[in-house]
Motif scaffolding. Structure first.
Motif, PDB file in Angstrom:
ATOM      1  N   UNK A  95       5.442   0.423   0.858  1.00 27.21           N
ATOM      2  CA  UNK A  95       4.301   0.100  -0.013  1.00 27.21           C
ATOM      3  C   UNK A  95       3.000   0.073   0.781  1.00 27.21           C
ATOM      4  N   UNK A  96       3.072  -0.413   2.006  1.00 23.44           N
ATOM      5  CA  UNK A  96       1.892  -0.425   2.864  1.00 23.44           C
ATOM      6  C   UNK A  96       1.515   1.001   3.245  1.00 23.44           C
ATOM      7  N   UNK A  97       2.507   1.805   3.623  1.00 27.44           N
ATOM      8  CA  UNK A  97       2.230   3.196   4.010  1.00 27.44           C
ATOM      9  C   UNK A  97       1.629   3.994   2.858  1.00 27.44           C
ATOM     10  N   UNK A  98       1.974   3.623   1.631  1.00 27.53           N
ATOM     11  CA  UNK A  98       1.446   4.332   0.459  1.00 27.53           C
ATOM     12  C   UNK A  98      -0.032   4.038   0.210  1.00 27.53           C
ATOM     13  N   UNK A  99      -0.606   3.086   0.931  1.00 29.09           N
ATOM     14  CA  UNK A  99      -2.016   2.734   0.734  1.00 29.09           C
ATOM     15  C   UNK A  99      -2.971   3.810   1.267  1.00 29.09           C
ATOM     16  N   UNK A 100      -2.498   4.704   2.131  1.00 24.44           N
ATOM     17  CA  UNK A 100      -3.374   5.735   2.672  1.00 24.44           C
ATOM     18  C   UNK A 100      -2.623   6.679   3.582  1.00 24.44           C
ATOM     19  N   UNK A 101      -3.224   7.841   3.820  1.00 24.96           N
ATOM     20  CA  UNK A 101      -2.577   8.858   4.660  1.00 24.96           C
ATOM     21  C   UNK A 101      -2.677   8.538   6.144  1.00 24.96           C
TER      22      UNK A 101
END
Length: 178
Positions: A95-101
């Motif tokens: 979920x944290x990684x999905x916050x940005x590339x």
């Protein structure tokens, strides 16, 4: 925490608590327990809930007036997630990684999560579900967990006012009476 085994988190907390209490008792020549009650946890669905719970946890020291900003609390993951502070104990959650590339995008997005207050409803939902051991997530997630575990994951709805005419009419309807 995302455990690798079914009992991973509770075992970790038990061991950590046991060693910490022993250390404090030996260091300060005391005996007994340090905390009231027992460790509590709840299963958290990812969609829309994980980041809210992360904010809830990171803001606990702020609500307790221990610090003014979560970045000032040294035992928080806020430093890693929002500021990029090195911490080998933490692994980025999907979920944290999905916050940005990129890492800077993720850090900025995580910081932006803290510009809004957590709603009173969400605060109470997190507290109640954790204290009662209910699952925190959307209906689909709760249904999946209920099927997997073969147990209720939320309380049954409470009944209506049994003295009201509407309640009596509904009960008569269910029982086939007119």
């Amino acid at each position: 925490m995302t455990p690798a085994t079914e009992t991973g988190v509770s075992k970790l907390m038990q061991d950590l608590g046991r060693y910490y209490v022993r250390y404090i008792n030996q260091t300060y020549r005391r005996s007994g327990t340090l905390w009231e009650g027992r460790y509590k946890s709840t299963l958290v669905g990812e969609e829309g809930y994980f980041l809210t719970v992360s904010r809830y946890i990171e803001l606990n020291p702020v609500r307790a007036k221990m610090v003014r900003n979560p970045k000032n609390y040294p035992w928080s993951s806020y430093g890693r997630n929002a500021l990029g502070t090195d911490n080998n104990l933490l692994t980025e959650h999907p979920c944290y990684r999905a916050l940005g590339r990129s890492k800077p995008q993720r850090r900025k997005a995580y910081q932006n999560l803290f510009t809004d207050r957590i709603s009173t409803f969400s605060l109470e939902e997190i507290r109640t579900n954790t204290n009662k051991g209910w699952v925190l997530g959307n209906k689909r997630f709760k249904s999946e967990i209920e099927k997997m575990t073969n147990r209720r994951v939320e309380p049954k709805p409470r009944g209506g006012d049994r003295k009201s005419q509407a309640y009596k009419a509904e009960m008569n309807k269910k029982q086939g009476k007119s």
